[in-house]
Design a protein around this motif. Structure first.
Motif, short mmCIF file in Angstrom:
data_model
loop_
_atom_site.label_atom_id
_atom_site.label_comp_id
_atom_site.label_asym_id
_atom_site.label_seq_id
_atom_site.Cartn_x
_atom_site.Cartn_y
_atom_site.Cartn_z
N ASP A 264 0.94 -1.37 -0.02
CA ASP A 264 -0.08 0.22 -0.09
C ASP A 264 0.92 1.33 -0.04
OD1 ASP A 264 -2.24 -1.36 -0.01
OD2 ASP A 264 -3.05 -0.74 1.96
N ILE A 265 1.96 1.39 0.80
CA ILE A 265 2.82 2.61 0.72
C ILE A 265 3.53 2.77 -0.54
CG2 ILE A 265 4.80 3.59 1.85
CD1 ILE A 265 2.35 3.77 3.69
N VAL A 330 6.73 0.49 16.50
CA VAL A 330 6.87 0.98 15.02
C VAL A 330 8.37 1.72 14.77
CG1 VAL A 330 5.68 2.55 13.06
CG2 VAL A 330 4.46 1.51 14.91
N SER A 331 8.79 1.32 13.51
CA SER A 331 9.99 2.02 13.01
C SER A 331 9.87 1.79 11.51
CB SER A 331 11.29 1.54 13.66
OG SER A 331 12.49 2.17 13.21
N SER A 332 9.67 3.12 10.99
CA SER A 332 9.32 3.08 9.46
C SER A 332 10.23 3.95 8.45
CB SER A 332 7.79 3.22 9.39
OG SER A 332 7.38 4.70 9.93
N LEU A 333 10.21 3.89 7.35
CA LEU A 333 10.65 4.98 6.49
C LEU A 333 10.00 4.70 5.11
CD1 LEU A 333 12.36 7.50 6.17
CD2 LEU A 333 14.13 5.98 5.26
N MET A 334 9.53 5.99 4.44
CA MET A 334 9.41 5.98 3.11
C MET A 334 10.25 6.90 2.32
SD MET A 334 5.53 7.40 3.07
CE MET A 334 5.30 9.15 3.52
N ILE A 335 10.70 6.25 0.99
CA ILE A 335 11.47 7.36 0.08
C ILE A 335 10.97 7.38 -1.25
CG2 ILE A 335 13.45 6.96 1.60
CD1 ILE A 335 14.50 5.23 -0.54
N GLY A 341 12.98 7.53 -10.79
CA GLY A 341 11.65 6.79 -10.58
C GLY A 341 11.56 5.64 -9.72
N LEU A 342 12.30 6.11 -8.54
CA LEU A 342 12.70 5.16 -7.37
C LEU A 342 11.78 5.42 -6.22
CD1 LEU A 342 16.33 4.41 -7.36
CD2 LEU A 342 14.65 2.84 -8.01
N THR A 343 11.02 4.12 -5.60
CA THR A 343 10.37 4.43 -4.30
C THR A 343 10.69 3.52 -3.48
OG1 THR A 343 8.32 3.42 -5.24
CG2 THR A 343 8.31 5.72 -5.61
N GLY A 344 10.55 3.58 -2.25
CA GLY A 344 11.03 2.35 -1.16
C GLY A 344 10.18 2.90 0.02
N VAL A 345 10.34 1.49 0.81
CA VAL A 345 9.72 1.46 2.22
C VAL A 345 10.09 0.50 3.16
CG1 VAL A 345 7.76 -0.11 1.48
CG2 VAL A 345 7.33 1.43 3.69
#
Length: 467
Positions: A264-265, A330-335, A341-345
């Motif tokens: 989803d992210i 919880v420990s999270s990161l999104m980029i 064209g890169l996305t990450g989570v």
């Protein structure tokens, strides 16, 4: 990605991470996905791209998307004064407060210090959770008082605090959960529905984020949900254990209480990679996206805050858009790197672990760099030992942070969790130290006379304790 996985497995083991999921997309297509550890260690249940985790403050960007949608609908402007929507919002300096706009809330530049609202907004969760003592310093926070259950409770609590703003609106940055709690109220009042239902109907449903939600009662209706974990320090060392209670803050869900998945992210991040489009559906206009990812305020050298997003305009020659989150379990990161064209989570089930380092390690290896490469380079400068005394003292926030600064054998350092951490000087009253497995800048803020009256620590301005 073998080099990354070797690096990741070492970090996971060193930090006793029960489970963390890493996902990377290129132009909207998955090219790397891996779960390290388990979503349920005891039963050895593996992490998948559909495993539900908390995302904590990554929720803030969703809140800002909601504000931008209301602006597109002509129902508000980000430059509106917040007292137009929140007339009961009271502080000790209403001259400064009346100048605060929605933009200031979205960029953490409203002058709101780190106060204890968020602690009492989640008080019912804290009081029912035996593991809370291992996450919060409850003696420091002083958890005695009434829970904040409603928006009215929140305004009454803030009015009674009668806090003094840090600065005039727009002049300085201090990360503020309260600001985003207030944004949630504005969204509810302007839309005529609850914050949660507006985000669900206007973002989650059209973007087809089918496993993302706020309501804790929905956890039981899904399979593939992570177990949450907590950590406590004993004489034998750090002990990580499962904990059942998911924390909630009904009056401040806009600050960090969405649950979601890697799938989803990564789908959601298409908004910022693809000019507002997700799967052929327009969620935001390109102009709104550009406003969100604009580097509005530089709060550390080379790092800015947009709207619910952190922006690094020169990250190895590219723009890095990111936001993390931390909460109990919880420990999270999104980029997002739009040019590539890169996305990450990265999503994990234990607080204060290096999920961000893991995600950026995967990105580094993909880009041909060493897994532990860092663009964070500040050269050490000399400082006269006699100057160090002005920084010494204790700095305490209403959120429960306590930073003790002292000199040890001629070197400035800070004490956290009973450990002395040396600081190296990098100029302009700023030092760098290791905190929670990564280097962080600690900046001291001075008055016109040159005396230190607050510290910029963990993205927050914290006032010095009076002697």
């Amino acid at each position: 990605m073998d080099l990354f996985e070797e690096y990741a497995e070492k970090l996971v083991e060193e930090n006793q991470i029960p489970g963390v999921g890493i996902g990377l997309n290129k132009d909207g297509k998955r090219f790397y996905e891996k779960g390290f550890g388990y979503r349920d260690v005891e039963n050895k249940l593996e992490i998948t791209a559909d495993t539900i985790f908390g995302i904590a403050s990554m929720t803030k960007s969703f809140t800002c998307v909601a504000i931008m949608k209301l602006q597109e609908a002509g129902k508000l402007s980000v430059h509106d004064k917040i007292l137009n929507y929140l007339p009961e919002f009271q502080t000790a300096d209403m001259e400064k407060t009346k100048e605060i706009t929605i933009h200031h809330l979205m960029t953490h530049t409203a002058g709101i210090p780190p106060i204890s609202t968020h602690v009492f907004a989640r008080k019912r969760s804290i009081d029912s959770d035996p593991s809370a003592k291992d996450y919060l310093d409850l003696d420091l926070v002083n958890n005695i008082g009434s829970a904040i259950d409603t928006y009215e409770d929140m305004f009454n609590f803030i009015a009674e605090l009668n806090y003094k703003p840090l600065d005039s609106a727009g002049s300085s940055f201090s990360y503020s959960n309260d600001s985003f709690g207030l944004l949630g109220v504005i969204i509810s009042r302007v839309s005529g529905q609850s914050y949660e239902s507006y985000v669900t109907e206007q973002i989650l449903k059209p973007a087809k984020l089918t496993r993302s939600f706020f309501d804790l009662d929905k956890l039981d209706s899904f399979d593939d949900v992570t177990t949450l974990y907590a950590a406590k320090t004993t004489e034998e060392g750090v002990h990580v254990y499962p904990t059942e209670i998911w924390w909630d803050a009904p009056a401040m869900r806009a600050a960090g209480y969405l649950k979601s998945t890697m799938n989803d992210i990564l789908r959601y991040l298409e908004i910022f990679r693809n000019g507002g489009m997700v799967g052929g559906v327009r969620i935001l206009s390109k102009d709104s996206v550009n406003q969100m990812i604009y580097p509005h305020f530089e709060y550390e050298k080379g790092t800015y805050y947009g709207y619910g997003l952190r922006i690094t305009p020169d990250y190895y020659g590219e723009t890095l858009i990111e936001h993390g989150g931390g909460l109990k379990g919880v420990s999270s990161l999104m980029i997002v790197l739009p040019e590539s064209g890169l996305t990450g989570v990265a999503l994990s089930s234990l607080a204060s672990v290096p999920s961000g380092r893991l995600l950026k390690g995967a990105l580094n290896v993909h880009k041909g760099r060493q897994a532990d490469a860092s663009n964070f380079l500040l050269e050490t400068e000399k400082i006269d030992e006699a100057e160090l005394d002005k920084f010494v003292g204790s700095y305490t926030s209403g959120e429960g942070m306590n930073v003790k600064i002292d000199v040890n054998e001629g070197q400035l350092g800070h004490f956290t969790e009973g450990k002395y951490n040396p600081l190296r000087y990098v100029g302009s009253n700023s030092f760098v130290g290791i905190e929670k497995n990564k280097e962080d800048v600690i900046r001291f803020v001075t008055t016109e006379t040159g005396s230190v009256d607050r510290i910029f620590y963990s993205s927050r301005q914290i006032r010095k304790d009076e002697k």
